[in-house]
Design a protein around this motif. Structure first.
Motif, PDB file in Angstrom:
ATOM      1  N   LEU A   7      35.299  49.470  48.578  1.00  9.11           N
ATOM      2  CA  LEU A   7      36.162  48.293  48.601  1.00  9.11           C
ATOM      3  C   LEU A   7      37.569  48.704  48.179  1.00  9.11           C
ATOM      4  O   LEU A   7      37.748  49.607  47.366  1.00  9.11           O
ATOM      5  CB  LEU A   7      35.628  47.216  47.646  1.00  9.11           C
ATOM      6  N   ASN A   8      38.571  48.048  48.734  1.00 10.25           N
ATOM      7  CA  ASN A   8      39.955  48.306  48.360  1.00 10.25           C
ATOM      8  C   ASN A   8      40.292  47.495  47.105  1.00 10.25           C
ATOM      9  O   ASN A   8      40.125  46.270  47.090  1.00 10.25           O
ATOM     10  CB  ASN A   8      40.899  47.926  49.500  1.00 10.25           C
ATOM     11  N   ILE A   9      40.783  48.182  46.072  1.00  7.54           N
ATOM     12  CA  ILE A   9      40.955  47.565  44.757  1.00  7.54           C
ATOM     13  C   ILE A   9      42.415  47.650  44.323  1.00  7.54           C
ATOM     14  O   ILE A   9      43.056  48.700  44.455  1.00  7.54           O
ATOM     15  CB  ILE A   9      40.065  48.260  43.707  1.00  7.54           C
ATOM     16  N   ILE A  10      42.933  46.552  43.795  1.00  5.46           N
ATOM     17  CA  ILE A  10      44.255  46.512  43.169  1.00  5.46           C
ATOM     18  C   ILE A  10      44.069  46.227  41.683  1.00  5.46           C
ATOM     19  O   ILE A  10      43.421  45.244  41.307  1.00  5.46           O
ATOM     20  CB  ILE A  10      45.152  45.418  43.794  1.00  5.46           C
ATOM     21  N   VAL A  11      44.628  47.089  40.836  1.00  8.35           N
ATOM     22  CA  VAL A  11      44.638  46.858  39.389  1.00  8.35           C
ATOM     23  C   VAL A  11      45.969  46.205  39.053  1.00  8.35           C
ATOM     24  O   VAL A  11      47.035  46.768  39.302  1.00  8.35           O
ATOM     25  CB  VAL A  11      44.465  48.168  38.607  1.00  8.35           C
ATOM     26  N   ILE A  22      40.765  42.255  43.061  1.00  3.34           N
ATOM     27  CA  ILE A  22      41.887  42.396  42.128  1.00  3.34           C
ATOM     28  C   ILE A  22      41.324  42.396  40.715  1.00  3.34           C
ATOM     29  O   ILE A  22      40.591  41.479  40.328  1.00  3.34           O
ATOM     30  CB  ILE A  22      42.910  41.253  42.286  1.00  3.34           C
ATOM     31  N   VAL A  23      41.654  43.435  39.950  1.00  5.05           N
ATOM     32  CA  VAL A  23      41.213  43.545  38.560  1.00  5.05           C
ATOM     33  C   VAL A  23      42.439  43.334  37.679  1.00  5.05           C
ATOM     34  O   VAL A  23      43.385  44.120  37.715  1.00  5.05           O
ATOM     35  CB  VAL A  23      40.582  44.918  38.268  1.00  5.05           C
ATOM     36  N   GLN A  24      42.432  42.250  36.908  1.00  4.87           N
ATOM     37  CA  GLN A  24      43.566  41.922  36.043  1.00  4.87           C
ATOM     38  C   GLN A  24      43.300  42.432  34.632  1.00  4.87           C
ATOM     39  O   GLN A  24      42.254  42.137  34.034  1.00  4.87           O
ATOM     40  CB  GLN A  24      43.785  40.405  36.000  1.00  4.87           C
ATOM     41  N   ILE A  25      44.245  43.208  34.093  1.00  5.76           N
ATOM     42  CA  ILE A  25      44.121  43.709  32.733  1.00  5.76           C
ATOM     43  C   ILE A  25      45.336  43.256  31.945  1.00  5.76           C
ATOM     44  O   ILE A  25      46.455  43.255  32.456  1.00  5.76           O
ATOM     45  CB  ILE A  25      43.966  45.257  32.718  1.00  5.76           C
ATOM     46  N   HIS A  49      40.293  39.263  34.361  1.00  7.08           N
ATOM     47  CA  HIS A  49      39.798  38.721  35.626  1.00  7.08           C
ATOM     48  C   HIS A  49      39.249  39.850  36.499  1.00  7.08           C
ATOM     49  O   HIS A  49      39.833  40.941  36.547  1.00  7.08           O
ATOM     50  CB  HIS A  49      40.909  38.024  36.435  1.00  7.08           C
ATOM     51  N   VAL A  50      38.145  39.586  37.141  1.00  3.91           N
ATOM     52  CA  VAL A  50      37.710  40.372  38.295  1.00  3.91           C
ATOM     53  C   VAL A  50      37.603  39.367  39.437  1.00  3.91           C
ATOM     54  O   VAL A  50      36.742  38.481  39.422  1.00  3.91           O
ATOM     55  CB  VAL A  50      36.364  41.081  38.052  1.00  3.91           C
ATOM     56  N   THR A  51      38.519  39.468  40.392  1.00  8.12           N
ATOM     57  CA  THR A  51      38.715  38.417  41.388  1.00  8.12           C
ATOM     58  C   THR A  51      38.512  38.958  42.794  1.00  8.12           C
ATOM     59  O   THR A  51      39.047  40.019  43.139  1.00  8.12           O
ATOM     60  CB  THR A  51      40.138  37.834  41.261  1.00  8.12           C
TER      61      THR A  51
END
Length: 484
Positions: free
Chosen positions: A253-257, A398-401, A413-415
């Motif tokens: 999967l394509n992931i954006i942090v 999208i993983v929000q830190i 968030h893990v969205t």
């Protein structure tokens, strides 16, 4: 004059004379009562200022002279590629012993060795930063001019007792850092991003842009790259989130942090890249190399600024385009901050699945808006709907830190990016941080990221690819279920 005598003399030079009567205490006179002796003198219409004695380093001038003399003797050897660091330090120590002996300053053997070590650190190392760089509890160093150094420990900023002796010493350290990575810093190019040998990120800016003196910021990274287990122990993520993120990487999967400055995006990117199988070809693209991938098949690319003539610049966008011709299985971009975002989205949409990058934003929804803006910076006159369609089809998670008020870094968030509804990119949270638990007596946030109870669509892809997940991992716990 001996060393301790020079210190006493320096201290005594700043002491106010005993004859001062205004603005001080009256000298005891014969027949005065105890109350009269304690009563301060009448300051009069123009009280005298209280004398302030600055701390004096009796060896400061000697250090500066010795450093300048050492530069004069071995200055040309500092950039000699035929000498390694060990040989250079040995040469410098021999010369320093001669220089200090010629000064004929009465020093004990311990003081002499310490003086030689400090001058050597100034000329060949990082001066007063050496101690801070070696301190494992320090995660960031901020030099605000040569007299003021702040450090971050456990997410909190404090003023360090270390300082540079002069602006010239600070400039020498900055120039030494940037020279080692082939960068330059001068009045024509007064700001630079660089890195230390251990991978720590460095940003330097000097006058005329830095009005109050040169500024240096060093973000340290652990000598041993942190793993998912380390982040679980630190409370950054939960075991359930770690399991889901590992499955996302394995499912390509394509992931954006997403996150703000200093929230730990690069550290999390390192952890995510650690889940990539060892048999895949990985290409990393960064402004200054920071990622510490542990796989064997890794190609690291780094952008390059223009030279003094304004030529030779190689941008992140150039490297992204070139990487597509290098047969990558995975493309890892350190940070999207410009037109390269469009090239990244196109790569994700044309067969280069499993790519990972970071972006500066405060929430998953803001990350989408930020990417839209960055794509527009590519100079392509694309309609907004076309850009949103590219984003919705390219990005899966999208993983929000965030860095919370207690200084800790947490995944909030893990969205999942689900697609388009009309002109809006639709998002669905799989995990959201629960702030309802409040804080403990020490001010530490007690909450954790909990499942929302919604099963994301990418879970079906896990099942199709045979990637196992713990049963009930997406089920909301009782606290979350009751609040919703």
């Amino acid at each position: 004059m001996k060393l301790n005598e020079r210190v006493d003399a320096a201290r005594g030079a700043g002491s106010p004379p005993s004859s001062v009567k205004r603005g001080g205490t009256l000298p005891a006179a014969e027949g005065d009562s105890e109350a009269d002796r304690a009563r301060p003198a009448d300051p009069g219409p123009f009280p005298l200022p209280t004398a302030v004695v600055a701390p004096v380093d009796p060896l400061a001038e000697l250090k500066e002279r010795a450093a300048q003399e050492l530069f004069g003797r071995i200055g040309t050897r500092l950039t000699d590629s035929s000498l390694d660091e060990e040989q250079l330090h040995a040469l410098a120590r021999v010369e320093l012993v001669k220089i200090v002996s010629a000064e004929q300053v009465p020093l004990s053997p311990v003081e002499r060795n310490r003086l030689i070590a400090e001058i050597g650190a100034d000329v060949l190392g990082y001066g007063p930063l050496e101690r801070l760089l070696g301190d494992e509890s320090v995660t960031e160093i901020m030099v605000n001019g040569h007299e003021q150094i702040f450090v971050e420990r456990h997410g909190q900023l404090t003023l360090s007792d270390a300082s540079f002796t002069s602006e010239a010493q600070l400039r020498r350290v900055i120039e030494r850092i940037v020279a080692k990575v082939g960068r330059r810093i001068d009045e024509s190019s007064p700001l630079v991003d660089a890195r230390l040998a251990d991978g720590s990120r460095v940003n330097a800016i000097i006058p005329p842009l830095a009005v109050d003196g040169s500024s240096l910021t060093i973000r340290k990274f652990a000598r041993e790259p942190l793993t998912a287990a380390d982040l679980i122990r630190l409370g950054t993520l939960s075991p359930g989130i770690a399991e889901v993120l590992e499955a996302c990487v394995n499912a390509r999967l394509n992931i954006i942090v997403s996150g703000g400055t200093g929230t730990g995006k690069t550290t999390l990117l390192n952890v995510l890249s650690g889940f990539i199988p060892a048999n895949e070809r990985i290409i990393t693209i960064e402004d200054a190399v920071e990622l510490q991938l542990q796989q064997d098949h890794v190609i690291r690319l780094e952008s390059r600024p223009a030279n003094i003539e304004g030529k030779g610049e190689v941008t992140i966008r150039d490297l992204v385009r070139n990487s597509l011709r290098m047969r990558p299985d995975r493309i890892v971009i350190g940070e999207c901050r410009g037109g390269e975002s469009l090239d990244m989205l196109q790569a994700m949409n044309t067969g280069h699945e499993g790519s990972i990058s970071t972006v500066h934003s405060n929430s998953p929804r803001d990350a989408i808006s930020r990417l839209e803006t960055l794509v527009l910076m590519a100079g392509m006159d694309l309609p907004l709907r076309a850009i949103r369609e590219q984003i919705s089809s390219a990005i899966d998670v999208i993983v929000q830190i965030s860095r919370l008020r207690d200084g800790t870094r947490r995944i909030t968030h893990v969205t999942e990016v689900q697609g388009m509804e009309g002109d809006i990119v639709t998002l669905q949270d799989a995990f959201v941080f629960d702030f309802s638990a409040g804080v403990d007596e020490d001010g530490r946030v007690l909450g954790h990221a909990a499942a929302t109870g919604v099963r994301p669509r990418f879970a079906d892809k896990f099942r199709e690819m045979g990637i196992p997940l713990s049963p009930g991992i997406f089920q909301a716990d009782l606290v979350t279920r009751g609040r919703r």
